[in-house]
Design a protein around this motif. Structure first.
Motif, short mmCIF file in Angstrom:
data_model
loop_
_atom_site.label_atom_id
_atom_site.label_comp_id
_atom_site.label_asym_id
_atom_site.label_seq_id
_atom_site.Cartn_x
_atom_site.Cartn_y
_atom_site.Cartn_z
N CYS A 223 23.75 9.19 121.45
CA CYS A 223 24.65 8.54 120.50
C CYS A 223 25.00 9.50 119.37
O CYS A 223 24.11 10.15 118.80
N CYS B 260 27.76 2.06 117.74
CA CYS B 260 28.68 3.17 117.99
C CYS B 260 28.90 3.34 119.48
O CYS B 260 27.98 3.15 120.27
N CYS C 131 26.11 1.59 121.58
CA CYS C 131 24.72 1.82 121.16
C CYS C 131 24.11 0.55 120.59
O CYS C 131 24.73 -0.17 119.80
N SER D 182 20.21 8.40 118.68
CA SER D 182 19.46 7.68 119.71
C SER D 182 19.84 8.22 121.09
O SER D 182 20.97 8.66 121.30
N CYS E 226 26.01 8.86 116.42
CA CYS E 226 25.85 8.35 115.05
C CYS E 226 24.50 8.70 114.42
O CYS E 226 24.44 9.28 113.35
N HIS E 227 23.42 8.33 115.07
CA HIS E 227 22.11 8.59 114.48
C HIS E 227 21.13 9.21 115.47
O HIS E 227 19.93 9.22 115.24
N HIS F 255 21.73 0.41 118.58
CA HIS F 255 21.23 0.58 117.21
C HIS F 255 22.21 0.00 116.20
O HIS F 255 21.88 -0.91 115.47
N ALA F 256 23.43 0.52 116.18
CA ALA F 256 24.40 0.00 115.21
C ALA F 256 25.81 -0.08 115.78
O ALA F 256 26.77 -0.16 115.03
FE1 FES Z 1 23.66 4.84 117.90
FE2 FES Z 1 22.76 4.51 115.38
S1 FES Z 1 24.50 3.62 116.33
S2 FES Z 1 21.98 5.79 116.93
#
Ligand code: FES
Length: 142
Positions: A101, A89, A84, A106, A103-104, A86-87
């Protein structure tokens, strides 16, 4: 943070060595599972599976390699890292052609790599892909 090189060296070094890509402190939010924790995309070409498994407009997630392969309406294959943007994952869910995703939340389009739901803003990283005698090969150098 204990930063002394001589005192608590063992555990610190071990933790660092296992997470070469993370850097953002969120590596632990991945699914984990068998303990492999290989949250990275291929560093060279890898064989993924039969090309025939991916219909036009479809996609397939290869979790072991953190790669998704999609095929657009013209029949062209596209491969993307499923780390991902974003961060970091590893994305572990594909519904139709939408990657979600864990994790958050997305979401990405597996045929274009584009973000379809925030918080991610950057598209997935595209990887070279080809079909070799009916087998999909993706990754750098493919
Ligand atoms: Fe995928 Fe935050 S790491 S939405």
């Amino acid at each position: 943070m204990p930063g002394r090189p001589s005192a608590s060296r063992r555990t610190v070094l071990r933790g660092v060595a296992l997470t070469p890509v993370a850097g953002l402190g969120l590596a632990a939010c991945g699914p984990g599972g068998d303990g492999a924790s290989a949250s990275a995309t291929p560093t060279g070409p890898v064989e993924l599976g039969a090309e025939s498994e991916i219909p036009k407009g479809g996609a397939k997630l290869y979790r072991d390699h953190n790669v998704v392969v999609g095929r657009d309406g013209n029949g062209t294959l596209k491969a993307f890292s499923t780390i991902c943007t974003h961060a970091g994952c590893p994305i572990n869910k594909l519904q139709g052609t939408t990657l979600a995703c864990p994790c958050h939340g997305s979401e990405f389009d597996a045929t274009t790599g584009k973000v379809v739901r925030s918080p991610a803003t950057e598209p997935l990283h595209e990887l070279p892909v080809r079909a070799d005698n009916g087998t999909i090969v993706a990754g750098p150098g493919a």
